[in-house]
Structure formats: C-alpha cells, structure tokens
Design a protein around this motif. Structure first.
Motif, PDB file in Angstrom:
ATOM      1  N   SER A 261     107.846  -7.532 -30.367  1.00 48.04           N
ATOM      2  CA  SER A 261     107.068  -6.400 -29.865  1.00 48.04           C
ATOM      3  C   SER A 261     106.404  -5.635 -31.001  1.00 48.04           C
ATOM      4  O   SER A 261     105.231  -5.254 -30.923  1.00 48.04           O
ATOM      5  CB  SER A 261     107.967  -5.454 -29.067  1.00 48.04           C
ATOM      6  N   LEU A 262     107.148  -5.409 -32.086  1.00 49.90           N
ATOM      7  CA  LEU A 262     106.581  -4.691 -33.225  1.00 49.90           C
ATOM      8  C   LEU A 262     105.443  -5.498 -33.859  1.00 49.90           C
ATOM      9  O   LEU A 262     104.440  -4.922 -34.303  1.00 49.90           O
ATOM     10  CB  LEU A 262     107.674  -4.400 -34.255  1.00 49.90           C
ATOM     11  N   GLY A 263     105.608  -6.814 -33.885  1.00 48.97           N
ATOM     12  CA  GLY A 263     104.533  -7.661 -34.381  1.00 48.97           C
ATOM     13  C   GLY A 263     103.298  -7.579 -33.509  1.00 48.97           C
ATOM     14  O   GLY A 263     102.165  -7.624 -34.003  1.00 48.97           O
ATOM     15  N   GLY A 264     103.499  -7.445 -32.210  1.00 48.58           N
ATOM     16  CA  GLY A 264     102.374  -7.294 -31.287  1.00 48.58           C
ATOM     17  C   GLY A 264     101.601  -6.014 -31.534  1.00 48.58           C
ATOM     18  O   GLY A 264     100.378  -5.966 -31.346  1.00 48.58           O
ATOM     19  N   PHE A 265     102.295  -4.949 -31.975  1.00 47.92           N
ATOM     20  CA  PHE A 265     101.598  -3.704 -32.316  1.00 47.92           C
ATOM     21  C   PHE A 265     100.594  -3.951 -33.434  1.00 47.92           C
ATOM     22  O   PHE A 265      99.469  -3.450 -33.406  1.00 47.92           O
ATOM     23  CB  PHE A 265     102.595  -2.638 -32.755  1.00 47.92           C
ATOM     24  N   ASP A 266     101.011  -4.704 -34.451  1.00 50.48           N
ATOM     25  CA  ASP A 266     100.115  -4.986 -35.577  1.00 50.48           C
ATOM     26  C   ASP A 266      98.865  -5.726 -35.113  1.00 50.48           C
ATOM     27  O   ASP A 266      97.747  -5.425 -35.543  1.00 50.48           O
ATOM     28  CB  ASP A 266     100.845  -5.807 -36.641  1.00 50.48           C
ATOM     29  N   ILE A 267      99.080  -6.698 -34.232  1.00 49.95           N
ATOM     30  CA  ILE A 267      97.947  -7.485 -33.733  1.00 49.95           C
ATOM     31  C   ILE A 267      96.970  -6.592 -32.969  1.00 49.95           C
ATOM     32  O   ILE A 267      95.750  -6.738 -33.065  1.00 49.95           O
ATOM     33  CB  ILE A 267      98.449  -8.632 -32.833  1.00 49.95           C
ATOM     34  N   ALA A 268      97.524  -5.630 -32.205  1.00 54.19           N
ATOM     35  CA  ALA A 268      96.683  -4.745 -31.392  1.00 54.19           C
ATOM     36  C   ALA A 268      96.081  -3.600 -32.202  1.00 54.19           C
ATOM     37  O   ALA A 268      95.294  -2.809 -31.673  1.00 54.19           O
ATOM     38  CB  ALA A 268      97.504  -4.186 -30.239  1.00 54.19           C
ATOM     39  N   GLY A 269      96.464  -3.492 -33.468  1.00 55.39           N
ATOM     40  CA  GLY A 269      95.958  -2.398 -34.292  1.00 55.39           C
ATOM     41  C   GLY A 269      96.651  -1.075 -34.043  1.00 55.39           C
ATOM     42  O   GLY A 269      96.184  -0.020 -34.469  1.00 55.39           O
ATOM     43  N   PHE A 270      97.800  -1.117 -33.355  1.00 54.77           N
ATOM     44  CA  PHE A 270      98.589   0.087 -33.079  1.00 54.77           C
ATOM     45  C   PHE A 270      99.647   0.207 -34.163  1.00 54.77           C
ATOM     46  O   PHE A 270     100.481  -0.685 -34.329  1.00 54.77           O
ATOM     47  CB  PHE A 270      99.232  -0.032 -31.694  1.00 54.77           C
ATOM     48  N   LYS A 271      99.615   1.284 -34.922  1.00 54.48           N
ATOM     49  CA  LYS A 271     100.494   1.398 -36.083  1.00 54.48           C
ATOM     50  C   LYS A 271     101.314   2.684 -36.029  1.00 54.48           C
ATOM     51  O   LYS A 271     100.986   3.675 -36.691  1.00 54.48           O
ATOM     52  CB  LYS A 271      99.670   1.341 -37.373  1.00 54.48           C
ATOM     53  N   PRO A 272     102.382   2.688 -35.242  1.00 53.46           N
ATOM     54  CA  PRO A 272     103.252   3.862 -35.225  1.00 53.46           C
ATOM     55  C   PRO A 272     104.064   3.950 -36.514  1.00 53.46           C
ATOM     56  O   PRO A 272     104.302   2.944 -37.183  1.00 53.46           O
ATOM     57  CB  PRO A 272     104.165   3.597 -34.025  1.00 53.46           C
TER      58      PRO A 272
END
Length: 363
Positions: A261-272
């Motif tokens: 899931s955290l890797g998916g954030f990177d792909i989507a450009g979402f960087k919490p």
C-alpha cells in the motif's frame, strides 16, 4: 509553516536552535541528566472526549491501562497553564494542544490567545466533530495549525470514529472561510481496523482538500512489556503510574500488504509524512511482535515537557516532575527526578514499553 519561518526571523532562529538541541542533547557531553529547556510543550487540555474511537490508546478496543484509565473529569486550569506559557516565552518552545478532545475545553480560545500573545507557535489536534462550531474562536485566537485525526476512508471513518467526513468537511470549510486562516493537516493512524483500507487515503485527503498528511504507525505492546515498564517506573516513585498502551496480537496487521500500500502511494504521487519513520525494509520487524528489537533511541525527555489536565508537569507522561502554577518549569525540567530519569535512559536505552512509541527515533 515555511512561509511563516521566512517572514519571522525570531521564529526561524527558534526553529534552528530547536533542531540543534534535538540533535545534540546537553548531557551528551555532561552525562548528568541535564537538558536544554524544552523545545516543545505537549499540553493535554482534558481527557474528556466526544467520540469513542475504536483504536484509541486511551479508551478503545486495544487500549490497556494499569491501574486505571485517565480521569475524564479534569479540565486544565488556564491560570496554571498561563504561568508556564509566561515563563516559556523566554525561550519560545512550540506548543501542541491535545487531549482527549481539546475543543471540549470551555476556555480553548483564551488558552490559544495567551499562547499566541506570548509569541509561541501553537498547533491543535482534534477529531473534527466540533470544528464548524469552534472555527470562529480558533481563527480569532490565531492558532497556527489545526490537525484533524481521520480514517483512510469514509466507511472506516464512520465505523471506527462515528464522525462522518461530512462533519469534518463542514469544519474545514468554516476554517477556510475565516482569517487569519490556520494551516490544516490530517493525521491517520494505521490500526488493525483500517490497514486494509489505506489505499483510500489519497482520495479521502483530496475530498477534504488537504495535502499535508501524516500517516502514523500503530503504537502497540504486550502485557509482559507493560509490566516490565511499570516496574521501571516504580523505581522513580511512580508505583501507581497510569501507563497506557495498546495491545495487539502479532499478525493483525499484514506487513507485506502494508508495504504494498505504501508503495502504491509513491506510484500515485501521494507522499504522506510517515511517523515514526520506519524504513519499509523494517516493516515486517515492526509489526511482527512488540518484543522484536529495533535500532533507535528516544529524545522526548530531553525535548518535550508534557502538561497534564490536572496541572502535572511530566516527562513521558507517567514521570511527574512538578505542578504547573506551583513550580517553575525550568526548575522541574532539570530537577533531581528529571535528571535521574534521563541518566537511567542513557544507561538502559529504550524502555520496555517504548519500542513503538511515536516519539522514538529510528537510526
């Protein structure tokens, strides 16, 4: 925050000094347990709350307190806090207001106004239920930052917090409609109840119109570690310390799926922002068992003074070192009890119940 630092040289100097002191505690070379004056005041205005969050560390499904849960009746005396703030203006720590639910405090506007009147940066953490009602007071008082605790999806928000996103949207809209307008941020804690829905967090943040998001790892322990922790606290005259933590069985959060899931954030450009910043390579170790040793240390007793709803001044909350309104903060901060506790930490390292605390550092 960055814009305010650039426009306020005093705030910029205060932030630089705070970073330097956090990087090199005073007793790094003295070894006597003394510390620079605290760079952060964490103020628990009350333990009362208008929600029953399922994963709350104070009252939720996974919470564990011995010998008793915190007393919800206490509301911090504004006069006692004003004495601390008046003293602290001399070295300009940041102030973080929390609880319980801090917006339940009847004098929240006065408290924030006095903090800002002393020239201190003030942030507030809330569940968002009362934001629409208190937005005018918050903005008029000059609060710098409002952090809203949320779940990663509308379904999880309703099931685990009982506060719909519609109420939070209304509160955020009320904040944005006023001036001065505070910075707005979201905080989402990964829990056994919501980790499967983390993929929804980017959409939830977008729907609320907030880009500043912190994703916080679940703090958990087990009964054996809590017993060992309480035994340690007893050596500091705290045999009845109300030490609380969350207890979770190993495997309730799937580290491999979480990493995906955290890797998916990177792909989507979402960087919490991730807190604590556990390397993805250590996620399996982090969630496997609270007994799994991880590298790191804790600087909280050198950097953060906590003010409790009954006026207590503390290190790591169970270690009471004084009373607001009675004792000077600078005297309590480097009093014998505080110095003894820091010396013990330097010798022992992380305490049994602190392995997954959000205040610890991973190195």
């Amino acid at each position: 925050m960055l814009k305010r630092l650039i426009c306020d040289p005093a705030m910029l100097w205060s932030a630089a000094r705070r970073r330097a002191r956090e990087a090199l505690p005073l007793d790094a070379w003295t070894g006597n347990g003394r510390a620079w004056l605290p760079s952060r005041l964490s103020v628990d205005l009350t333990y009362a709350c208008n929600s029953e969050c399922a994963a709350c560390c104070q009252r939720g499904k996974y919470s564990h307190f011995e010998p008793r849960p915190p007393d919800r009746a206490h509301m911090l005396d504004p006069g006692a806090l004003a004495a601390v703030i008046g003293e602290a203006r001399g070295w300009r720590p940041t102030v973080y207001l929390t609880g319980g639910e801090p917006l339940l405090h009847p004098e929240i506007a006065r408290i924030i106004g006095e903090i800002k009147g002393a020239g201190l940066y003030c942030s507030l953490n809330t569940n968002g239920a009362l934001l629409a009602e208190r937005a005018g007071d918050l903005c008029a008082s000059g609060v710098d930052k409002v952090i809203v605790s949320v779940e990663p999806s509308a379904g999880a928000q309703a099931a685990n917090r009982g506060i719909p996103f519609s109420a939070i949207r209304a509160g955020l809209a009320a904040l944005r409609a006023r001036k001065p307008r505070p910075e707005i941020a979201l905080n989402c804690v990964i829990t056994p109840l919501n980790w499967r829905e983390l993929d929804g967090l980017p959409d939830a943040a977008a729907a609320l119109g907030v880009s500043n998001v912190t994703l916080q790892h679940f703090m958990f322990s087990d009964r054996a570690l809590i017993a060992a922790h309480r035994a340690f606290l007893a050596d500091f005259g705290e045999p009845e310390a109300c030490y609380g933590n969350t207890i979770m069985d190993a495997g309730e959060i799937d580290a491999a799926a979480l990493r995906k899931s955290l890797g998916g954030f990177d792909i989507a450009g979402f960087k919490p922002r991730i807190d604590p910043p556990v390397p993805v390579s250590r996620l399996r170790d982090y969630y496997a068992s609270p007994k799994t040793r991880l590298p790191g240390h804790c600087l909280a007793p050198w950097t953060t003074a906590a003010i409790l709803p009954d006026g207590g001044i503390s290190l790591c909350r169970p270690i009471r070192i004084g009373m607001a309104g009675r004792d000077r903060l600078r005297d309590a901060w480097n009093g014998e009890k505080a110095r003894k506790f820091r010396r013990a930490l330097l010798k022992q390292g992380l305490l049994p119940g602190c392995a997954r605390c959000c205040s610890r550092r991973f190195t």
